[in-house]
Design an enzyme around this catalytic site. Structure first.
Site, PDB file in Angstrom:
ATOM      1  N   HIS A 248      -4.351  -2.179  -5.917  1.00  0.00           N
ATOM      2  CA  HIS A 248      -3.750  -0.875  -6.187  1.00  0.00           C
ATOM      3  C   HIS A 248      -4.890   0.088  -6.454  1.00  0.00           C
ATOM      4  O   HIS A 248      -5.799  -0.242  -7.210  1.00  0.00           O
ATOM      5  CB  HIS A 248      -2.896  -0.907  -7.449  1.00  0.00           C
ATOM      6  CG  HIS A 248      -1.768  -1.873  -7.382  1.00  0.00           C
ATOM      7  ND1 HIS A 248      -0.739  -1.742  -6.487  1.00  0.00           N
ATOM      8  CD2 HIS A 248      -1.494  -2.962  -8.116  1.00  0.00           C
ATOM      9  CE1 HIS A 248       0.109  -2.733  -6.682  1.00  0.00           C
ATOM     10  NE2 HIS A 248      -0.325  -3.482  -7.647  1.00  0.00           N
TER      11      HIS A 248
ATOM     12  N   ASP B 250       0.823  -1.225   0.000  1.00  0.00           N
ATOM     13  CA  ASP B 250       0.000   0.000   0.000  1.00  0.00           C
ATOM     14  C   ASP B 250       0.848   1.263   0.000  1.00  0.00           C
ATOM     15  O   ASP B 250       0.455   2.292   0.556  1.00  0.00           O
ATOM     16  CB  ASP B 250      -0.957   0.019   1.208  1.00  0.00           C
ATOM     17  CG  ASP B 250      -1.783  -1.247   1.298  1.00  0.00           C
ATOM     18  OD1 ASP B 250      -2.272  -1.685   0.251  1.00  0.00           O
ATOM     19  OD2 ASP B 250      -1.913  -1.804   2.402  1.00  0.00           O
TER      20      ASP B 250
HETATM   21  P1  GDP Z   1      -0.378   0.177  -3.790  1.00  0.00           P
HETATM   22  O1  GDP Z   1      -0.984  -1.137  -3.518  1.00  0.00           O
HETATM   23  O2  GDP Z   1       1.077   0.215  -3.414  1.00  0.00           O
HETATM   24  O3  GDP Z   1      -0.608   0.649  -5.178  1.00  0.00           O
HETATM   25  O4  GDP Z   1      -1.059   1.234  -2.834  1.00  0.00           O
HETATM   26  P2  GDP Z   1      -2.618   1.517  -2.576  1.00  0.00           P
HETATM   27  O5  GDP Z   1      -3.288   1.762  -3.833  1.00  0.00           O
HETATM   28  O6  GDP Z   1      -3.184   0.498  -1.679  1.00  0.00           O
HETATM   29  O7  GDP Z   1      -2.516   2.813  -1.654  1.00  0.00           O
HETATM   30  C1  GDP Z   1      -2.107   3.990  -2.088  1.00  0.00           C
HETATM   31  C2  GDP Z   1      -3.243   4.981  -1.896  1.00  0.00           C
HETATM   32  O8  GDP Z   1      -2.682   6.239  -1.810  1.00  0.00           O
HETATM   33  C3  GDP Z   1      -4.191   5.035  -3.085  1.00  0.00           C
HETATM   34  O9  GDP Z   1      -5.471   5.394  -2.633  1.00  0.00           O
HETATM   35  C4  GDP Z   1      -3.606   6.135  -3.948  1.00  0.00           C
HETATM   36  O10 GDP Z   1      -4.547   6.796  -4.756  1.00  0.00           O
HETATM   37  C5  GDP Z   1      -3.080   7.053  -2.908  1.00  0.00           C
HETATM   38  N1  GDP Z   1      -1.878   7.786  -3.271  1.00  0.00           N
HETATM   39  C6  GDP Z   1      -0.790   7.389  -3.964  1.00  0.00           C
HETATM   40  N2  GDP Z   1       0.140   8.349  -3.979  1.00  0.00           N
HETATM   41  C7  GDP Z   1      -0.370   9.377  -3.242  1.00  0.00           C
HETATM   42  C8  GDP Z   1       0.117  10.661  -2.854  1.00  0.00           C
HETATM   43  O11 GDP Z   1       1.244  11.050  -3.156  1.00  0.00           O
HETATM   44  N3  GDP Z   1      -0.702  11.422  -2.078  1.00  0.00           N
HETATM   45  C9  GDP Z   1      -1.939  11.021  -1.681  1.00  0.00           C
HETATM   46  N4  GDP Z   1      -2.659  11.833  -0.930  1.00  0.00           N
HETATM   47  N5  GDP Z   1      -2.424   9.819  -2.026  1.00  0.00           N
HETATM   48  C10 GDP Z   1      -1.663   9.011  -2.774  1.00  0.00           C
END
Ligand code: GDP
Length: 427
Positions: free
Chosen positions: A40, A12
């Protein structure tokens, strides 16, 4: 050129967003491990999407998306997901599925549920997607590879019987559930064949050719270093390797072709499931960070359950980056921390009265207490900023402090969930 996008932490970290962003200039994006257990979240012009099986490049029409041989392929879930994006106006992705990928069988999901129920309060906090039973069977050599759908149906039926004999012993005697219906299993596999047929190929040969042709290829990891079965917090780990090195195996490409390893590292910590989490915070402090975290709060993309929250952990992240073989760190969700007057960071672990910055094995990890250092906050919204120099001074200090602690260059800074919320920084 092959680049891997992987996680430094417990998952995440925002890998989906970074992959989606890097996919703008890529030709092929591959999922090389894991299954529909993690997700994701991606925000783009079509809306907000939670992807579980499809690679995060599916939103472009210039890219090819590949389900590699290392993936735990849940066939109905894959096609549900394709439908869920095309229903929202995303063009049908160009999709290829490895003929060497193995399929999650309906009983894998049942076994996952039954085992978690049996363990009760000692459960692993599995998403009950069948991943652990799937990988156990793969390595016990009783899994079903996509290629087997194309063999002699009688051979497949005979294999189903052989496998059912083993499964039924556990189903009936340990879990007290009905035995498997072999005819139903065969019919299910034939349905999977129909669904997969247009997409199945030798993806490793396809990628070999693509590498010769100079294509840009992204390997998209799921979860993070600390969930790796060998190098993570065993046994509270996932069942396939989360490391960039495994990308070569799970995609079927030469390891030396992976030239760039972008390790995604989150500006604070979050984790799901059980296991030691040294910098964990609780109560109101955790609730506030959870509510403000990510894009719309830190809740599981697959399960919706609240994530455990903590401060940035330099010890775990330094290790997480090292074990990935990091060339670049993408530092994400930094904008979220703008509300804090002061930001604690975990800079060491105290274990049996000694402070260390080396990430230990699980037995010692469970005894570790965090050594915190507090940095000043920047108290403003940094979304929309495009240049590193324009970030508030305390924000730059936070980044530079962490870079020094982890020992790998932070070259990308993500300051919002969207594709364009990114700041490039030179090494
Ligand atoms: P992944 O499994 O590594 O892709 O991560 P997730 O999707 O579970 O969690 C990342 C969350 O953070 C998602 O809701 C993204 O839209 C959000 N996100 C990613 N980068 C950023 C950022 O730089 N700032 C903010 N506020 N949200 C982010």
């Amino acid at each position: 050129m092959v680049k891997a996008i992987v996680g430094a932490n417990w998952g995440d970290e925002g890998k989906g967003k970074i992959t989606d962003m890097l996919a703008q200039d890529a030709d092929i994006i591959i999922r090389f491990q894991g299954g529909a257990n993690a997700g994701h979240t991606i925000v783009n012009k079509y809306g907000k999407f939670a992807l579980h099986t499809l690679p995060s490049g599916v939103f472009y029409d210039h890219t090819t998306s590949i389900i590699g041989n290392g993936v735990a392929l849940n066939v109905p879930k894959l096609f549900e997901e394709v439908r869920s994006i095309t229903d929202k106006g995303v063009p049908m992705p160009k999709l290829l599925v490895s003929d060497r990928a193995q399929m999650v069988m309906p009983y894998h999901i049942d076994f996952d549920k039954f085992e978690e129920e049996r363990l009760g309060k000692n459960s692993f906090g599995s998403t009950k997607s069948g991943i652990a039973p799937f990988y156990s069977d793969k390595y016990s050599k009783i899994g079903f590879q996509v290629s087997e759908l194309y063999g002699d149906p009688e051979d497949l039926k005979a294999k189903i019987s052989r496998v059912a004999e083993i499964k039924n012993a556990m189903l009936v005697n340990l879990y007290h559930k009905p035995a498997l219906d072999e005819t139903e299993l065969f019919n299910t596999l034939m349905e999977y064949k129909k669904m997969l047929d247009p997409y199945v190929c030798d993806t490793s040969a396809y990628l070999w050719k693509a590498i010769q042709d100079g294509k840009t290829i992204l390997l998209e990891g799921q979860l993070g270093s600390l969930k790796d079965p060998d190098h993570g917090i065993y046994p509270m780990v996932t069942s396939s390797s989360t490391l960039a090195a495994y990308g070569a195996i799970g995609a079927g490409i030469p390891p030396y072709e992976i030239k760039q390893i972008v390790t995604v590292c989150k500006a604070y910590s979050s984790a799901v499931g059980a296991g030691a989490f040294v910098s964990e915070i609780f109560g109101d402090e955790a609730d506030e960070l959870r509510r403000r975290g990510g894009d719309g709060g830190e809740y599981g993309a697959t399960t919706g359950r609240p994530r455990r929250m903590g401060w940035f952990d330099c010890v775990a992240s330094k290790y997480g980056c090292r074990i990935q073989g990091t060339t670049d760190v993408a530092f994400t969700v930094l904008d979220v921390l703008g509300y804090l007057d002061e930001i604690p960071v975990c800079v060491g672990y105290e274990i049996d009265g000694k402070v260390t910055t080396d990430f230990p094995t699980t037995v010692k990890l469970e005894k570790a207490k965090p050594v915190l250092k507090t940095l000043p906050g920047w108290k403003c919204d940094i979304r929309g900023i495009k240049r590193y120099e324009e970030l508030p001074e305390n924000c730059r200090k936070y980044i530079e402090f962490i870079e020094e602690q982890i020992g790998f260059p932070i070259t990308l800074i993500s300051n919002g969930p969207g594709r364009d919320d990114i700041i490039y920084r030179k090494k």
